[in-house]
Design a protein around this motif. Structure first.
Motif, PDB file in Angstrom:
ATOM      1  N   ARG A  55     -51.507  15.295  -7.935  1.00 51.75           N
ATOM      2  CA  ARG A  55     -51.927  15.572  -6.557  1.00 51.75           C
ATOM      3  C   ARG A  55     -52.293  14.250  -5.896  1.00 51.75           C
ATOM      4  O   ARG A  55     -53.234  13.566  -6.322  1.00 51.75           O
ATOM      5  N   GLU A  69     -63.890  15.617  -5.739  1.00 54.11           N
ATOM      6  CA  GLU A  69     -63.310  16.622  -6.629  1.00 54.11           C
ATOM      7  C   GLU A  69     -63.491  16.234  -8.093  1.00 54.11           C
ATOM      8  O   GLU A  69     -63.794  17.073  -8.941  1.00 54.11           O
ATOM      9  N   GLN A  70     -63.298  14.951  -8.394  1.00 52.12           N
ATOM     10  CA  GLN A  70     -63.487  14.482  -9.763  1.00 52.12           C
ATOM     11  C   GLN A  70     -64.930  14.686 -10.222  1.00 52.12           C
ATOM     12  O   GLN A  70     -65.188  15.047 -11.375  1.00 52.12           O
ATOM     13  N   PRO A  85     -59.136  24.601 -10.105  1.00 51.99           N
ATOM     14  CA  PRO A  85     -58.550  23.407 -10.698  1.00 51.99           C
ATOM     15  C   PRO A  85     -59.642  22.413 -11.114  1.00 51.99           C
ATOM     16  O   PRO A  85     -60.510  22.078 -10.313  1.00 51.99           O
ATOM     17  N   PRO A  87     -59.982  18.573 -12.669  1.00 55.91           N
ATOM     18  CA  PRO A  87     -59.132  17.408 -12.916  1.00 55.91           C
ATOM     19  C   PRO A  87     -59.118  16.985 -14.378  1.00 55.91           C
ATOM     20  O   PRO A  87     -60.133  17.000 -15.063  1.00 55.91           O
ATOM     21  N   GLU A  90     -58.028  10.788 -13.379  1.00 59.57           N
ATOM     22  CA  GLU A  90     -58.034  10.177 -12.046  1.00 59.57           C
ATOM     23  C   GLU A  90     -57.192   8.911 -12.077  1.00 59.57           C
ATOM     24  O   GLU A  90     -57.405   8.028 -12.915  1.00 59.57           O
ATOM     25  N   SER A 102     -55.007  12.342  -8.541  1.00 66.31           N
ATOM     26  CA  SER A 102     -55.516  13.138  -9.657  1.00 66.31           C
ATOM     27  C   SER A 102     -54.400  13.883 -10.385  1.00 66.31           C
ATOM     28  O   SER A 102     -53.366  14.210  -9.787  1.00 66.31           O
ATOM     29  N   TYR A 104     -54.061  17.462 -12.539  1.00 62.49           N
ATOM     30  CA  TYR A 104     -54.726  18.743 -12.755  1.00 62.49           C
ATOM     31  C   TYR A 104     -53.877  19.630 -13.668  1.00 62.49           C
ATOM     32  O   TYR A 104     -52.653  19.449 -13.747  1.00 62.49           O
TER      33      TYR A 104
END
Length: 295
Positions: A55, A69-70, A85, A87, A90, A102, A104
């Motif tokens: 992504r 998000e991480q 989702p 991760p 990264e 990332s 996933y």
């Protein structure tokens, strides 16, 4: 507060993704890479083998969500009743791609269009249960509204200029928007997803099985997550959704405002067209008007 000009998006191809993966994650270098069909707007998404996705943000503004998000999706996932989702890795800029990105796991399912939902009331209750669980998670230190999520969870006044330019003299529209703007938030911060839309709700056999794309998540006013009540749910589903979430009148009015602004702007942008986007926007706007007049 202004949203500013639209972001400058970049393109990414499969060869770039192969080079990024091979250079930074050599254990996955031999896996095939291919674009995901309908892979999104904010991110360019690619299959990595059969079980993973890559992504990559399509603009600098969307890259702001990667670190969030991480950091937070591994915290949220074990506290939620449906898969999201989480991760696996990264990535860094490279191969002429300028942003963090990332990897996933791939979550199976098809987008939750109305005609695919087996039980509209059951679906609405399941979605409300997911959002109730999300809102209950401790939000200490979590990201507040800002550019990273296009001010989801903040004030609707951010979008007032867009709405004012799109209003076309329909009296009830101005009233819906004014009511949403004038209805106060209690100030209690809660987690929200920020983009609860059909493309981010996955179905298997007509039932809700996963919620994806947390790029606009954060903490603040969770009314933004209520827009789905008008954009996807049936009338009976909407009532079940509201009851399961125990939404008060003020939060409901702001949620209607979130559904209204984007739908109104879409109607203005697609005026004269007869494709699915235009037809669906007109349907949703009619649904918002009818529900408001009945309330």
């Amino acid at each position: 507060m202004s949203l500013g000009p639209p972001p400058q998006r970049i393109s990414v191809d499969a060869d770039q993704v192969r080079r990024l993966v091979a250079g930074q994650f050599p254990r996955w270098a031999d896996l095939p890479v291919r674009p995901v069909a309908n892979g999104g707007w904010d991110n360019r998404t690619f299959h990595l083998g059969d079980a993973m996705t890559v992504r990559l943000p399509s603009a600098a503004e969307y890259a702001l969500a990667v670190e969030k998000e991480q950091r937070w999706l591994p915290v949220l996932a074990p506290r939620l009743p449906l898969p999201i989702p989480v991760p696996l890795a990264e990535g860094r800029p490279g191969a002429e791609y300028p942003f963090a990105w990332s990897i996933y796991p791939w979550l199976d399912g098809e987008p939750a269009r109305r005609e695919r939902i087996a039980d509209p009331v059951g679906f609405a209750a399941d979605l409300a249960g997911f959002l109730a669980a999300l809102q209950s998670i401790d939000c200490t230190g979590a990201p507040r509204p800002g550019k990273h999520n296009w001010f989801r969870g903040g004030t609707l006044r951010t979008f007032d200029d867009l709405v004012q330019r799109s209003l076309d003299g329909h009296d009830v529209d101005a009233e819906i928007w004014r009511t949403a703007l004038e209805t106060p938030w209690d100030g209690v911060e809660r987690w929200f997803h920020g983009d609860v839309a059909e493309s981010n709700l996955l179905l298997a056999d007509g039932e809700l099985t996963a919620v994806i794309d947390f790029g606009t998540c954060g903490v603040g006013d969770p009314a933004c997550d209520l827009a789905i009540a008008w954009t996807l749910l049936t009338g009976d589903g909407r009532r079940a959704f509201r009851e399961r979430l125990s939404v008060d009148d003020a939060t409901w009015a702001r949620g209607r405002g979130w559904a209204f602004w984007k739908t109104l702007v879409t109607c203005a942008r697609t005026r004269g067209r007869d494709d699915r986007e235009a037809t669906e926007a007109r349907r949703v706007l009619d649904e918002i008007r009818a529900e408001y007049l009945e309330s």
